[in-house]
Design an enzyme around this catalytic site. Structure first.
Site, PDB file in Angstrom:
ATOM      1  N   GLU A  85       0.846  -1.192   0.000  1.00  0.00           N
ATOM      2  CA  GLU A  85       0.000   0.000   0.000  1.00  0.00           C
ATOM      3  C   GLU A  85       0.887   1.250   0.000  1.00  0.00           C
ATOM      4  O   GLU A  85       1.911   1.296   0.664  1.00  0.00           O
ATOM      5  CB  GLU A  85      -0.848  -0.024   1.292  1.00  0.00           C
ATOM      6  CG  GLU A  85      -1.782   1.145   1.471  1.00  0.00           C
ATOM      7  CD  GLU A  85      -2.617   1.039   2.753  1.00  0.00           C
ATOM      8  OE1 GLU A  85      -2.250   0.256   3.656  1.00  0.00           O
ATOM      9  OE2 GLU A  85      -3.654   1.742   2.844  1.00  0.00           O
TER      10      GLU A  85
ATOM     11  N   LYS B 198      -9.125   2.092  -2.431  1.00  0.00           N
ATOM     12  CA  LYS B 198      -9.429   1.425  -1.153  1.00  0.00           C
ATOM     13  C   LYS B 198     -10.875   1.718  -0.730  1.00  0.00           C
ATOM     14  O   LYS B 198     -11.305   2.872  -0.698  1.00  0.00           O
ATOM     15  CB  LYS B 198      -8.460   1.946  -0.102  1.00  0.00           C
ATOM     16  CG  LYS B 198      -8.483   1.253   1.239  1.00  0.00           C
ATOM     17  CD  LYS B 198      -7.355   1.876   2.112  1.00  0.00           C
ATOM     18  CE  LYS B 198      -7.158   1.157   3.423  1.00  0.00           C
ATOM     19  NZ  LYS B 198      -6.003   1.737   4.165  1.00  0.00           N
TER      20      LYS B 198
ATOM     21  N   CYS C 108      -5.319  -3.209   1.917  1.00  0.00           N
ATOM     22  CA  CYS C 108      -5.224  -3.192   3.392  1.00  0.00           C
ATOM     23  C   CYS C 108      -6.559  -3.390   4.120  1.00  0.00           C
ATOM     24  O   CYS C 108      -7.052  -4.498   4.193  1.00  0.00           O
ATOM     25  CB  CYS C 108      -4.543  -1.895   3.832  1.00  0.00           C
ATOM     26  SG  CYS C 108      -3.850  -1.989   5.515  1.00  0.00           S
TER      27      CYS C 108
ATOM     28  N   SER D 185       0.492  -2.347   7.123  1.00  0.00           N
ATOM     29  CA  SER D 185      -0.106  -2.836   8.367  1.00  0.00           C
ATOM     30  C   SER D 185       0.944  -2.816   9.465  1.00  0.00           C
ATOM     31  O   SER D 185       1.877  -3.607   9.456  1.00  0.00           O
ATOM     32  CB  SER D 185      -0.634  -4.254   8.142  1.00  0.00           C
ATOM     33  OG  SER D 185      -1.067  -4.828   9.347  1.00  0.00           O
TER      34      SER D 185
ATOM     35  N   GLY E  93      24.316   3.189  33.769  1.00  0.00           N
ATOM     36  CA  GLY E  93      24.577   1.898  34.382  1.00  0.00           C
ATOM     37  C   GLY E  93      23.303   1.159  34.742  1.00  0.00           C
ATOM     38  O   GLY E  93      23.347   0.017  35.164  1.00  0.00           O
ATOM     39  N   GLY E  94      22.161   1.809  34.562  1.00  0.00           N
ATOM     40  CA  GLY E  94      20.866   1.188  34.851  1.00  0.00           C
ATOM     41  C   GLY E  94      20.352   0.365  33.680  1.00  0.00           C
ATOM     42  O   GLY E  94      20.956   0.336  32.602  1.00  0.00           O
TER      43      GLY E  94
END
Lengths: 585, 585
Positions: free
Chosen positions: B44, B127, B163, B190, B333-334
């Site tokens: 699409e 469409k 779609c 999609s 460091g997390g």
């Protein structure tokens, strides 16, 4: 011919404040009854505020709206107002929303209206025409109604409609003519746009002629995020003549007597083709008011006054409805921050506005003087916070040059304003105008920092016009003009490097704003703009700047919408987008 | 029974890059032809990319799309591919958009498909079903088509659809059955959602049975702002059996031979009630391929692998399509910054990722160690920039305390990252996860600074799951796990004051994420959540935090959507909103 005394309540609801909004209905219904009104109408989505957006998908919110409506009906009766028909907008649903697996085709959430009478919800009506353009997304939320509600009161048949129903031909107003009603009530949540009041009256007049009946148009007033509702409620005769009109930007109860045709006992009901008609009789007997009452036609104001009032109301309500008490903004001595300060002082009073001068080594003497002068003229809470020590701390620890250093200064200012906000509880105001936003002439997380931007939808040339208008208005009233003449007349500069001027990076603002009006508001292409007489090189430069600034606009604070295409809600563009207006076709 | 060799081109177009997208069609059509394909289908809006949003309203863009389509047809013929039918999505219009005063009811912009053949645009289709929920706004942009295009090629009647036509019963697939077609082609844009591949196959199978014909489903792949398209193209038999399927998250040419019923010369055309049928014959004679070819069914991957690939592709395409070469992020460091770093290294390679450790006086030794360890494991460009000198410059010039000081540290880090971005050209990555974003547990203009946030739609508990999965995956392949075990196992902390832990302010993340899934993704109310077993006090606290954090979310960077309701495009709420889930009913 029966006479009906109508009350149109142009009030300011708050989104989500169901009990507060119900209290407004009770208070103003009391005032309407005290004036002898036989019908009072409140705006669209009065009980919930408007627009509620994805709250529509929350079943607990829909249930609370319906419960609040029923409680309101009972409370009005308890207030002794059970005999007064009260028309009020609210959110209803007769089925799950479209996002649910259980959704049914013709049921779902409704942009609804109810007539409250005798302690009960006497009639419901569901908005038929749903707008789905600009700021409106109603196909996403609502299912359209397929019947027209007609209520006989004081011997007159009154049709009840909601907002967009009046903007489109056909549908409720055409059916109202077939149903031979004596009056059409139309309740609105119609946002302000420059000159929209000039469109509204001809529209209401056209639809009155289509219905063959007078129209009572009531609109809400007040700010809701980027929208500001301007009121402008009105009564228009069946031939399109304006009978009475409320002022814009203020709450107002418009009370007016209308001579209306007596209800036709043979008028049709049931299926009329496009829609059906549902009738209810609550009072078949005409009851003329004692002495005639005329609501009058409020004076129109100039475009500048209209925009200024929109910006003041938009800011005041954003601050109030979000629970802030005060605002803080940076004062550079330039035109944008000066105008925002004047708007803030008009909206909140000088003791609730903090202005911070944050000079750097590049700040000129006249900038500091102009900022101090504005502070003195407006009486706001003035602070001075030089930024050089903080800027130097970054410069001595990092290797920065050029644009990185320019932006650093703006970002240090942003950190200072946010620190003051955290420490003292003020909402930070952003001051970038629409022209700057359009071309990305600002520092992300620098001067773009803030919770609300009154100038978000105001082009630079209009900022100057508003400044001159506001000062002249002060002179006219014998007050001190808030904005220093020097802030208006000097050439604009960001003062982030020595001798910098906006014109180093941008075309003259008159030309820039004309191109932006075409490209942004008008969706015109490069060729159209050149055909209008703009220089091709300038057009190409401006269009490229606008195209690449989408990300910055996405990160910018909300601000009051005043144009056809404000940045924000009613303009949706991909950030990742390689399309550029072709320059070599 | 004729045999048709089909090629489904699962490719990665870029929004707005008309010539680049046309080049992809030419290149992949050549590959399809080289494999003997008799029909090749592209996604699409292939030519324009998808979604193009308000570019639809720019007439110059629509004109460029149509011109690019016609040029592509000619170029394909010039390439010697004129005999190969090529199905391609593009933007068309047969009238002005609804926002124009000249708009006509049944004309306007179209989400269109064309079949290119013999150097010409042989057939167009518009469409029919337009989605207008979640991330989709197509009622705003497009007018639905009212005819089905059926093309006879190699002796088979092939219906062409777009779609959403496959997501709704009735319409094109029902008409395809009445028109007795041998195959339905459905071209898609999609977007990925977790588990969407599990929904897609049953859906395509159901629609194949409704049409009584096999379905060729082709989807695009790649990132576009917050959306990522996962491909997952497939061929399904008329009885719903899966015949062939492409992998997710990669470009792929699926080539497969289908035995199909010969076209029925008496099949109906013209008006069939809900829609009409337009037929075109380009090749009535069956021509079987030499030797049979089977496209195969690609393996499914685990949910963790699926999400990881989505996040990697979403980031890679955002960086690439916006013209960046590299990214910079803060490494605390997390767990969050560690996972973002690992995603960035997988997306771009270690030499295009800069990680900056910005320790303060509150940063623990293990945080600094974990950041350095991650840098060593991944090989990214590691820098250390202590923030105390800059923080002290603010503290010694302003009177700040409490939260203002905590936020100051995060904002100084934001200024450092933006300075590096300006100086060296990197895109700044934000690292806040969806749980933090939901409850507003972040510093506005501090750790929320950045151009893209891979974890924007990933709840904290899923961040941990992904970290463990990625490390295990490395072990399985004999590579070094990128994320230090300590970053995964230690209790999370913002480290903005001594001894601070997330659990000081937030409930346990398992409980928090369960409540958020109900309230944010599921639109459930307070009572539903308590009925599910959550503690009322915790529910109230979390709901209040989510309600008041709307403004922060509005200011946050885009990030790849992986859930039903990501913050951003598919969740729209008022900022100014007094509604709170009632706790005293």
């Amino acid at each position: 011919m029966p006479t009906l005394r109508l009350a149109l309540a142009q009030v300011n609801p708050t989104v989500g404040d169901l009990s507060g909004n119900a209290a407004i209905v009770r208070e103003w219904s009391r005032a309407a009854a005290d004036s002898g009104a036989q019908l009072v109408a409140f705006p669209e989505m009065m009980l919930t505020g408007y627009p509620v957006e994805d709250l529509v998908f929350r079943e607990s919110f829909v249930a609370a709206s319906v419960a609040a409506l029923e409680r309101l009906a009972a409370d009005l009766a308890a207030d002794g107002l059970g005999d007064l028909p009260v028309v009020v907008g609210y959110l209803d649903a007769d089925g799950p929303a479209r996002i649910s697996a259980e959704a049914e085709p013709d049921r779902g959430p409704r942009d609804a209206l109810a007539l409250l009478h005798g302690g009960r919800v006497a009639v419901k009506y569901y908005k038929h025409h749903l707008p789905n353009y600009g700021v409106f997304d109603e196909d996403r939320y609502f299912v359209p109604g397929d019947f027209l509600a007609v209520v006989r009161m004081a011997g007159v048949d009154v049709a009840l409609t909601v907002c967009e129903d009046i903007w489109q031909a056909g549908g409720p107003f055409a059916i109202a003519r077939q149903a031979r009603v004596g009056l059409v009530v139309n309740i609105n949540g119609s946002p302000y746009e420059l000159d929209k009041d000039d469109v509204r009256l001809p529209l209401v007049a056209r639809r009155a002629r289509e219905a063959g009946a007078p129209v009572a148009y009531v609109n809400m007033v007040g700010g809701q995020d980027e929208l500001v509702f301007d009121g402008d409620s009105m009564l228009v005769a069946a031939d399109g003549t304006l009978l009475a009109r409320s002022p814009q930007f203020g709450e107002h109860l418009l009370i007016h007597d209308l001579d209306l045709p007596a209800a036709d006992p043979d008028a049709p009901e049931g299926d009329l083709g496009e829609m059906s008609v549902r009738r209810l009789v609550i009072d078949p007997v005409p009851a003329a008011p004692a002495s005639p009452l005329d609501g009058g036609v409020a004076d129109r104001v100039t475009d500048e006054a209209e925009v200024w009032q929109a910006l003041v109301l938009g800011l005041r309500d954003y601050v109030r409805k979000n629970g802030f008490r005060s605002v803080v903004l940076g004062l550079s001595g330039g035109i944008d921050s000066s105008v925002v300060a004047a708007i803030a002082v008009d909206a909140l009073g000088p003791d609730r506005v903090v202005g911070v001068s944050m000079p750097s080594q590049h700040s000129s003497e006249h900038s500091r003087d102009d900022a101090a002068d504005l502070a003195k003229r407006t009486g706001l809470d003035y602070r001075i916070e030089p930024i050089q020590p903080m800027v130097d701390a970054f410069l001595s620890n990092m290797s920065l040059s050029g644009l990185a250093v320019e932006n650093l200064q703006a970002r240090v200012r942003g950190v200072i304003l946010m620190a003051l906000s955290n420490q003292e509880g003020h909402l930070v105001l952003t001051t970038g105008n629409k022209s700057e936003l359009a071309v990305g002439y600002s520092t992300l997380y620098g001067d773009s920092v803030g919770g609300f931007n009154p100038l978000k939808d105001v082009p630079k040339t209009m900022v100057w016009t508003l400044a001159r208008w506001r000062d002249a208005e002060a002179e006219r009233r014998g007050a001190e003009p808030p904005i220093p003449e020097n802030a208006i007349s000097k050439p604009p500069s960001a003062e982030l490097r020595p001798g910098q001027l906006d014109t180093d990076s941008l075309p003259d603002y008159n030309e820039l704003d004309a191109i932006l009006a075409g490209y942004v508001d008008g969706d015109k292409g490069r060729d159209d703009l050149i055909a209008e007489g703009h220089d091709a090189t300038v057009v190409d430069k401006v269009l490229r700047m606008v195209d690449v600034a989408e990300y910055k606009r996405r990160q910018s604070a909300p601000g009051t919408k005043i144009s056809i295409k404000a940045f924000g809600r009613d303009r949706r563009l991909p950030i990742t987008n390689r399309w550029r207006e072709p320059s070599d076709r």
